[in-house]
Scaffold this active site. Structure first.
Site, short mmCIF file in Angstrom:
data_model
loop_
_atom_site.label_atom_id
_atom_site.label_comp_id
_atom_site.label_asym_id
_atom_site.label_seq_id
_atom_site.Cartn_x
_atom_site.Cartn_y
_atom_site.Cartn_z
N GLU A 84 0.84 -1.21 0.00
CA GLU A 84 0.00 0.00 0.00
C GLU A 84 0.87 1.25 0.00
O GLU A 84 1.73 1.41 0.88
CB GLU A 84 -0.91 -0.02 1.24
CG GLU A 84 -2.00 1.02 1.19
CD GLU A 84 -3.00 0.88 2.34
OE1 GLU A 84 -3.23 -0.24 2.82
OE2 GLU A 84 -3.55 1.92 2.74
N LYS A 268 -7.31 -0.47 11.70
CA LYS A 268 -6.74 -0.98 10.44
C LYS A 268 -5.48 -0.16 10.10
O LYS A 268 -4.48 -0.70 9.63
CB LYS A 268 -7.78 -0.89 9.32
CG LYS A 268 -7.36 -1.59 8.03
CD LYS A 268 -6.58 -0.70 7.09
CE LYS A 268 -6.18 -1.41 5.80
NZ LYS A 268 -5.29 -0.61 4.96
N ASP A 284 4.13 -14.31 12.70
CA ASP A 284 2.78 -14.84 12.47
C ASP A 284 1.80 -13.66 12.57
O ASP A 284 1.23 -13.40 13.63
CB ASP A 284 2.47 -15.91 13.52
CG ASP A 284 1.18 -16.65 13.22
OD1 ASP A 284 0.32 -16.08 12.52
OD2 ASP A 284 1.02 -17.78 13.70
N HIS A 381 -2.57 11.19 -0.14
CA HIS A 381 -2.14 9.96 -0.79
C HIS A 381 -2.07 10.09 -2.31
O HIS A 381 -1.63 9.17 -2.99
CB HIS A 381 -3.11 8.82 -0.48
CG HIS A 381 -2.97 8.33 0.92
ND1 HIS A 381 -3.50 7.13 1.33
CD2 HIS A 381 -2.35 8.85 1.99
CE1 HIS A 381 -3.22 6.96 2.60
NE2 HIS A 381 -2.53 7.99 3.02
P1 NAD Z 1 9.61 -22.74 17.58
O1 NAD Z 1 8.98 -23.93 18.15
O2 NAD Z 1 10.09 -22.79 16.16
O3 NAD Z 1 10.88 -22.29 18.47
C1 NAD Z 1 10.80 -22.02 19.83
C2 NAD Z 1 11.81 -22.89 20.55
O4 NAD Z 1 13.11 -22.29 20.45
C3 NAD Z 1 11.55 -22.99 22.04
O5 NAD Z 1 10.65 -24.01 22.34
C4 NAD Z 1 12.95 -23.28 22.59
O6 NAD Z 1 13.18 -24.67 22.59
C5 NAD Z 1 13.89 -22.66 21.58
N1 NAD Z 1 14.64 -21.48 22.09
C6 NAD Z 1 15.95 -21.27 21.98
N2 NAD Z 1 16.31 -20.08 22.51
C7 NAD Z 1 15.18 -19.53 22.97
C8 NAD Z 1 14.90 -18.28 23.61
N3 NAD Z 1 15.85 -17.37 23.87
N4 NAD Z 1 13.63 -18.01 23.95
C9 NAD Z 1 12.64 -18.90 23.66
N5 NAD Z 1 12.84 -20.10 23.07
C10 NAD Z 1 14.12 -20.40 22.71
O7 NAD Z 1 8.73 -21.45 17.66
P2 NAD Z 1 7.41 -21.06 18.45
O8 NAD Z 1 7.61 -19.64 18.85
O9 NAD Z 1 7.05 -22.02 19.52
O10 NAD Z 1 6.33 -21.16 17.31
C11 NAD Z 1 6.19 -20.14 16.34
C12 NAD Z 1 5.68 -20.72 15.04
O11 NAD Z 1 4.52 -21.50 15.27
C13 NAD Z 1 5.26 -19.64 14.10
O12 NAD Z 1 5.85 -19.90 12.84
C14 NAD Z 1 3.75 -19.77 14.02
O13 NAD Z 1 3.26 -19.37 12.76
C15 NAD Z 1 3.53 -21.23 14.28
N6 NAD Z 1 2.24 -21.67 14.83
C16 NAD Z 1 1.27 -20.80 15.26
C17 NAD Z 1 0.09 -21.27 15.80
C18 NAD Z 1 -0.93 -20.31 16.33
O14 NAD Z 1 -0.72 -19.14 16.38
N7 NAD Z 1 -2.10 -20.74 16.78
C19 NAD Z 1 -0.11 -22.63 15.90
C20 NAD Z 1 0.89 -23.50 15.49
C21 NAD Z 1 2.07 -23.02 14.96
#
Ligand code: NAD
Length: 433
Positions: A84, A268, A284, A381
């Site tokens: 946009e 928005k 996300d 704009h």
């Molecule tokens: P992830 O599981 O990829 O990574 C997180 C992991 O990194 C932690 O569990 C830990 O083991 C490790 N880690 C290492 N250093 C860390 C630090 N300093 N702090 C925290 N953790 C550390 O990521 P996530 O954040 O659990 O999941 C994010 C992804 O999940 C996104 O891509 C999202 O789109 C997706 N997702 C979203 C949903 C939802 O929103 N409902 C559902 C499922 C999956």
């Protein structure tokens, strides 16, 4: 060296010149930003093919950097991916106004996410509550055992609470909320796996069946508050605002606070800024959008996320937002352009990152509200939209600026006007030859 995000003349540079200025600002070698300029737009096919299913290629959007940001005394240039026109320019403009008030001040809660374990036929009170209290140390141990890296980073299970609800047909149901400190992760996978681990334990302790076990995307305990001040003319400052203009911004804010029809458009605008940063950093954005709007309606009526008032000799804006963002996990270590954008931001902690994102949202709201309350959004704009119409009308790159200037002189920004102006520009060029 202190970084200064005031980059005068930045918008006038070529794309390559801008990239060099960004590298200089961030103290990076130009080569470290190569993914932002590469022909594959920072996402090689072999990486894309593993990200999601049935892949056929990649899809590009423009990436730009907003300048002038100062958050908690530190300067940032902020990567924004958005199609946009005017969003990046508006962010940079408002961030400049807010610099005179010492930039944006942000405060955050701990990064606590919530997992839900659902009991469709709940044990009566206080059976569930008592079981949970009696087994809390065991629950914590079982859940923390799943994520040694999260524990090593200082996160982990924090507490559990029972919520009792009644469904629309009048049947009782209960939910156990687990609160998890996810540190620098968005936390979805970590919390989902903890909720799944907790479910059979809770079933065994209570003798009641569990239904769903899943993360909540409403992180009410993971919040960022931002406050920004624009000095009024009487107070001074390089870009101090006229008190009348500030008064109109306050009027517009009150309108959005009172009316959901207006609030959704104001929100928005905030998400224009926020989503653009989230896309550039591989977040996300669906989760953040869902949370923002649920939060805006949390009191039972949809309202404005940001609020502007005059306080002393300044226009003061405030916003409180739930933000689940990660500087680790997801695609943050996978997507080369995302990694380059994080290098430019220079933040590794998810809470600091969320503060910048919220600051962009507040700045965007200031820019949009100011434009609406003064000249109206379309006029402001016009030049930017005119560029799109000029390109659509078939103007060559070297003709676009002249066509846009002719459209602005004509006071129109539509495809027909672009075609007329292009014909005029070409006729004039023909006469000169
Ligand atoms: P992830 O599981 O990829 O990574 C997180 C992991 O990194 C932690 O569990 C830990 O083991 C490790 N880690 C290492 N250093 C860390 C630090 N300093 N702090 C925290 N953790 C550390 O990521 P996530 O954040 O659990 O999941 C994010 C992804 O999940 C996104 O891509 C999202 O789109 C997706 N997702 C979203 C949903 C939802 O929103 N409902 C559902 C499922 C999956």
């Amino acid at each position: 060296m202190t970084r200064n995000s005031r980059l005068p003349g930045f918008s006038k540079l070529s794309a390559e010149g801008r990239l060099e200025a960004i590298a200089n600002f961030a103290g990076l070698e130009r080569v470290e930003l190569e993914p932002l300029a590469s022909p594959d737009n920072g996402l090689p096919q072999e990486i894309a093919a593993h990200m999601s299913e049935n892949n056929v290629g990649r899809f590009s959007l423009p990436l730009g950097f907003a300048t002038n940001f100062r958050v908690n005394g530190r300067d940032f240039v902020v990567p924004m991916v958005i199609e946009e026109p005017s969003v990046v320019a508006a962010s940079s403009f408002a961030a400049r106004l807010l610099r005179d008030g010492d930039g944006i001040i942000a405060t955050s809660t701990e990064p606590i996410m919530t997992g839900q374990i659902h009991f469709p036929e709940p044990p009566p009170a206080p059976v569930l509550e008592d079981c949970l209290a009696a087994n809390l140390p065991e629950l914590k141990e079982a859940l923390d055992r799943l994520h040694p890296r999260l524990i090593a980073a200082g996160g982990g299970f924090r507490e559990a609470r029972v919520r009792r609800l009644v469904d629309p047909e009048g049947h009782p149901l209960a939910v156990v909320h687990i609160h998890v400190d996810v540190r620098d992760a968005m936390g979805a996978n970590a919390v989902n796996s903890m909720a799944e681990e907790a479910a059979p334990l809770l079933e065994a302790w209570t003798g009641s069946r569990v239904g769903l076990r899943i993360l909540s995307n409403l992180p009410m305990h993971r919040r960022v508050k931002v406050e920004g001040r624009v000095p009024l003319k009487a107070g001074g400052g390089e870009s101090a605002m006229d008190p009348d203009e500030a008064g109109r911004i306050v009027e517009a804010s009150r309108f959005a606070e009172a009316d959901p029809y207006r609030a959704v458009t104001a929100n928005k605008g905030i998400m224009n800024g926020i989503d653009a940063v989230l896309l550039a950093t591989g977040q996300d954005f669906r989760a953040v959008e869902a949370a923002a709007h649920a939060f805006a309606a949390y009191e039972g009526r949809y309202g404005a996320l940001a609020k502007w008032r005059i306080s002393g000799d300044a226009l003061v804006g405030t916003m409180d937002l739930p933000l689940a963002l990660g500087t680790v996990g997801g695609i943050t270590a996978v997507h080369p352009a995302v990694k380059a954008n994080f290098k430019v931001l220079g933040v590794t902690e998810a809470t600091r990152f969320a503060e910048i994102v919220a600051a962009v949202g507040l700045a965007q709201n200031l820019a949009a509200t100011r434009a609406l309350a003064s000249e109206g959004i379309q006029r402001g704009h016009m030049r930017l939209h005119a560029r799109n119409f000029a390109v659509q009308s078939g103007a060559l790159p070297e003709e676009v600026s002249e066509v846009v200037a002719a459209m602005v002189a004509l006071g129109r920004s539509d495809l027909q006007a672009a075609e007329i102006c292009l014909a005029e520009v070409r006729a004039k060029r023909g006469e000169l030859r």
